[in-house]
Structures are given as C-alpha cells and as structure tokens.
Design an enzyme around this catalytic site. Sequence first.
Site, PDB file in Angstrom:
ATOM      1  N   LYS A 189       2.195  -7.668   3.733  1.00 38.09           N
ATOM      2  CA  LYS A 189       1.546  -7.146   2.528  1.00 38.09           C
ATOM      3  C   LYS A 189       0.036  -7.272   2.591  1.00 38.09           C
ATOM      4  O   LYS A 189      -0.679  -6.528   1.929  1.00 38.09           O
ATOM      5  CB  LYS A 189       2.036  -7.911   1.295  1.00 38.09           C
TER       6      LYS A 189
HETATM    7  C1  PLP Z   1       8.958 -10.239   4.367  1.00 40.54           C
HETATM    8  C2  PLP Z   1       9.338  -8.904   3.841  1.00 40.54           C
HETATM    9  N1  PLP Z   1      10.044  -8.085   4.634  1.00 40.54           N
HETATM   10  C3  PLP Z   1      10.427  -6.875   4.208  1.00 40.54           C
HETATM   11  C4  PLP Z   1      10.138  -6.437   2.939  1.00 40.54           C
HETATM   12  C5  PLP Z   1      10.587  -5.072   2.538  1.00 40.54           C
HETATM   13  O1  PLP Z   1       9.523  -4.147   2.521  1.00 40.54           O
HETATM   14  P1  PLP Z   1       9.578  -2.889   1.572  1.00 40.54           P
HETATM   15  O2  PLP Z   1       9.736  -3.408   0.191  1.00 40.54           O
HETATM   16  O3  PLP Z   1       8.264  -2.216   1.755  1.00 40.54           O
HETATM   17  O4  PLP Z   1      10.727  -2.078   1.999  1.00 40.54           O
HETATM   18  C6  PLP Z   1       9.411  -7.277   2.067  1.00 40.54           C
HETATM   19  C7  PLP Z   1       9.058  -6.923   0.675  1.00 40.54           C
HETATM   20  O5  PLP Z   1       9.159  -5.904   0.147  1.00 40.54           O
HETATM   21  C8  PLP Z   1       8.983  -8.527   2.549  1.00 40.54           C
HETATM   22  O6  PLP Z   1       8.254  -9.327   1.778  1.00 40.54           O
HETATM   23  N1  LIG Z   2       9.326  -7.867  -1.199  1.00 41.89           N
HETATM   24  C1  LIG Z   2       8.330  -7.620  -2.164  1.00 41.89           C
HETATM   25  C2  LIG Z   2       8.857  -6.969  -3.380  1.00 41.89           C
HETATM   26  C3  LIG Z   2       7.817  -6.108  -4.025  1.00 41.89           C
HETATM   27  O1  LIG Z   2       7.654  -4.984  -3.271  1.00 41.89           O
HETATM   28  P1  LIG Z   2       6.386  -4.073  -3.236  1.00 41.89           P
HETATM   29  O2  LIG Z   2       6.194  -3.773  -1.803  1.00 41.89           O
HETATM   30  O3  LIG Z   2       6.708  -2.901  -4.052  1.00 41.89           O
HETATM   31  O4  LIG Z   2       5.200  -4.783  -3.800  1.00 41.89           O
HETATM   32  C4  LIG Z   2       7.627  -8.947  -2.449  1.00 41.89           C
HETATM   33  O5  LIG Z   2       7.620  -9.768  -1.567  1.00 41.89           O
HETATM   34  O6  LIG Z   2       7.098  -9.176  -3.497  1.00 41.89           O
END
Ligand code: PLP
Ligand SMILES: N[C@@H](CCOP(=O)(O)O)C(=O)O
Length: 547
Positions: free
Chosen positions: A132
Amino acid sequence: MSNGTNGQTTDAESSEARNASQRYLSTRGEDYDLSFEEVVLKGLATDGGLYIPEEIPSASNWQSWKDLSFPDLALEILSLYIAPSEIPRDELKGIIDRSYSTFRAPETTPLRHLHDNLYLLELFHGPTFAFKDVALQFLGNLFEYFLVRKNEGKTGTDRHHLTVVGATSGDTGSAAIYGLRGKKDVSVFILHPKGRVSPIQEAQMTTVLDANVHNLAVKGTFDDCQDIVKALFADPDINSTLNLGAVNSINWARILAQIVYYFYSYFSLVKSSGLTIGEKVRYVVPSGNFGDILAGYFAHRMGLPVEKLVIATNENDILDRFWKTGRYEKKPARGPEAQGGLAVDGVKAHEDGVKETLSPAMDILVSSNFERLLWFLAYEFAAVAGMDDEWNRRQAGQEVAAWMKQLKTTGGFGPVYRDVHSSAKRDFESERVSDSQTIDTIKNYFKKIDYVLDPHSAIGVAASLRSLARSKVPHISLSTAHPAKFAGAVDLALKDEPGFNFEEKVLPPEFLGLEAKEKRVTEVENDWQKVREIVKKQVEEELKGQA
Ligand SMILES: Cc1ncc(COP(=O)(O)O)c(C=O)c1O
Ligand SMILES: N[C@@H](CCOP(=O)(O)O)C(=O)O
C-alpha cells in the site's frame, strides 16, 4: 463541474486541455467530465460509483521505458492520466520523487528470482512494510500539493480542510497514516475491525500520536468498516461540510500509482533473464478489494504483454466464485462454518459470512474495485452493437448501476451475460487457496530456498505453482507484505523448523518495541451515524484550534 485548477481556467478550456485518458467519469454513469484533481479529492462519485478514465491510453512507446528508474517510469505513466495543465510535469516529478525517496530498496520494488520460471515482486520496502505504501506515499503528497495550491494566501476558516476517512483490514490504515501524519489542513480517521488485524498492524496504526490522526476500532468486520465509509460519503451533510477524502482503493490515484510496478517488474525481468521484450508473462496477485490486480489490467490494456492476470483469493472467495460461475454473490458459507464454528481448516466463519483466515488483510466479502472492471466489461459488451462511444458509456453505466443495486438489495447478481463472463476469462484466471495450503507454502519455501513468505504472498505463490502447471511463460507473483507483519501465521508455519528464529530471521529493527509504545484508539459501534458524530466533533475541535 468545477475547473479544478484553482480558478485559473474555464471549465471548457480545462476540459479541452485534457485527453480522454485525463478526463474521468463514474462507473454508474451520472458523473462525468471530471479532472484528475476532482476525482482525487472527491474519492467516491456522487452517484456511489467509482471514478475511471474515459479511455485507457495505449502506450505505443512503452518499450522505450525499459531503462528508466522507478520514479522516472512513474512520471511517464502518470503523465498519461494527468494533464500538464492540471499538474505541470516538473511539479508532478517533484511529488513522485518525494514519494519514493522514503523506500528502503534502491529499486523501490525489487524482483527476486525464486526458482525456474517463478519470480517474486517484493512490494513491501516502503515505510509500513506493505504494498500500500507505493500508492499511499504518492497520495499523501498529492493531497498536500492540492491543498497547498487551494489554500495559497488563505487563512483561518477560509482554508480548505480535508477530512480523510478510510477503512482498513490492517495495511491501508497504517500506510495512509504514515502518508498523512502531521500534514497541514488534513484530519485522518481510520476504521479497523476491532481484534481482526494483526498485533503489529494494530500497533503501527495506534502508536502514531500526531494530532491529526484518529484510529477508530469498529465492533464488526472490514466490510462493515468499508460500508460505514461509503455511507459517510453518501451523506450530503458531512460530505460537503467536511470535504471528505478517500484513501482506500476507491480513490483512483491508488490504482494509478500501482500500474507502475507492473511495467517496472516486466523490465526487471527482461534485464535479469533471457526474456525478450514483447514476450508474454503472467502476474499472480493475492486479492481482496481487487485494487492491486486492477492496476495490472490497466497495464495490460496500455500494452504490457500479459498472458493472464491470475487472481489468488483466500477462503473469502467471492472473486474466485465469479470467475468459475459468472455469479457475484456474498453467499454466506454453508455447513459448520455458517454456525460460526470451526471449518475444515480451522477457519472461523462469522454470521456475516466473512471467514477469519491467516491472511486477514484479504478477509473481504465484497471487492469494491471489481465494479471498475465490470464497467470495462459492460462497455466492451455494449460496443458490439456498433453505436457511438457516448452510447456505449451510457449503456455500461446503466448496466453497472443495475448490478450494484442488485448486490445491495439481494446480496448478489448474475450470472452475467455469457460474453461478459468470457471477456473476464480472456484476461483473468482465478485460484482459491486455503489456510492449510498457505501454511504448507510458507513451510516449503523456507525449506527449499530459506525464504520467509508472509501469508498473503504465500497465497500468491501457491496460486502461481498451479498456474505454472498450465502455462510455461514466466510468472511474476506479487509479494504484498513483509512477513513480520503476520507473526502469528509465520510462527504457526515455521516454529518447528530447524534454524528458524523469528527475531533473527524476520523481525526488522523498525518493529522492535513497537507494541509496547503508547497507543491512542477509540472504540466505536458498528453504526455509521455514531461514527459521523465522532468525526464531526473531532474535526470541529481541530478547526477551532487552528482558527
Ligand atoms: C497484504 C495484502 N495482500 C493483499 C491484499 C489485497 O489487495 P487488494 O485489496 O488490492 O486486492 C491486501 C489488502 O487489500 C493486503 O493488505
Ligand atoms: N487489505 C486492505 C483492505 C482495504 O483495501 P483498499 O486497498 O481498498 O484500501 C487493508 O489492508 O486495509
């Protein structure tokens, strides 16, 4: 529509100065012709939809980007979606350079060869050790840039104040907090499901004591937090008086920034292996809210040679079920899980249908970004009728709005038209990985190559191995978090392995003593109106303090 450039140009002029890929519309059709600044600051469209560019740009010169550094590549890609009349190129470069200067790895997102045709894209070298950071360091600086520009020469209550509200299952929260802590004219409220994030994730968020940062622990699931955030955005009162801003992947800037590492990792592979530029690869992406893999879809549509994008889910598998059946349904689990007991793998399912797995950041029932993909699929379907672009867009918006309404009222929709499902299957495949398979994968890679995967990245690797049995092309598996963030799962997998010691092998110095630090967090009911009151009161106090 406002001009979004601090009043310097008229609407018509600013709209003309933007290409179709730099003009934005809502997936539900009612909001259109917006600037990048407008969609970044608004986050969610007024009609409840998500913003997308009118057109995905085709990057005919993408091969010439091969030797660019990560920030320089980001500048090329982001410039296609942000008009220079909105952010001049040198200023955009400044924002990008600042954003990636905080990363520990010189390549920002290094690619590691695991074995044979399998590569791991390490996305966790930013300040909070999760993927992120790539987008949220950028978004934090972008918010700051827009606010400084809007507030030039203004004082007191005339200043534009942004109230950021976000939902997290652990990683978005800390990345957003680190991207926005201490920034002027911004208050940040992060909602996490109480007790359902890992202890390190919880500590990363709640030990930040800056006055503009507020952690709210909701008695509920991540989906409840996400629903509260969406309800706040839908409330005209709070949205307009407090200028709500989004840090979740509903914010277009999140997806945009993530497109960069698909290209960057492809070039890293070309440079480090025998791959000839232009040959296809597969990307395998641990998925929850569908934001990360959606960025891969954009990269592919821009011209990157992708054979397939492989979605890897945990046992919260709404996406996997869509790809298998064409139906998108929350559908609570049947059998012992539905009663809240222990299921086959020891996975606990709650009455609401969300299962508590060893990969909690992906314990998500409804994947919000899937709506963006649906729009493109519906657009493609409409285009077959041979009408003009405007008609196709209108049709796509109406179709998506109808699907979303059905999801809200009945908990699902589908099966979608056969052609829509086929288009989805042309670009994507999906795999579901259980907790026990996650543990086995962590174990195997430690034994095989002395590498410790976090549980989310392990889901990607497990799915990659299955995909490799179907395709010979190189696979890039996305590693979305550092293993130290999920000590419980890693320990479960490796505690009996000779030579394994968590502190020595995994724990980065940045996490030492974190859990013992002073924390600030407020417990809240799973009730959006109560959350609204807390947010209002707090922002009023902060604004009073500044006046
Ligand atoms: C460590 C981790 N892996 C995978 C995901 C999944 O990614 P996305 O929500 O963009 O599909 C998340 C959070 O969303 C995450 O925090
Ligand atoms: N896995 C995410 C959940 C939120 O997803 P987002 O990508 O829409 O912000 C988290 O770790 O908070």
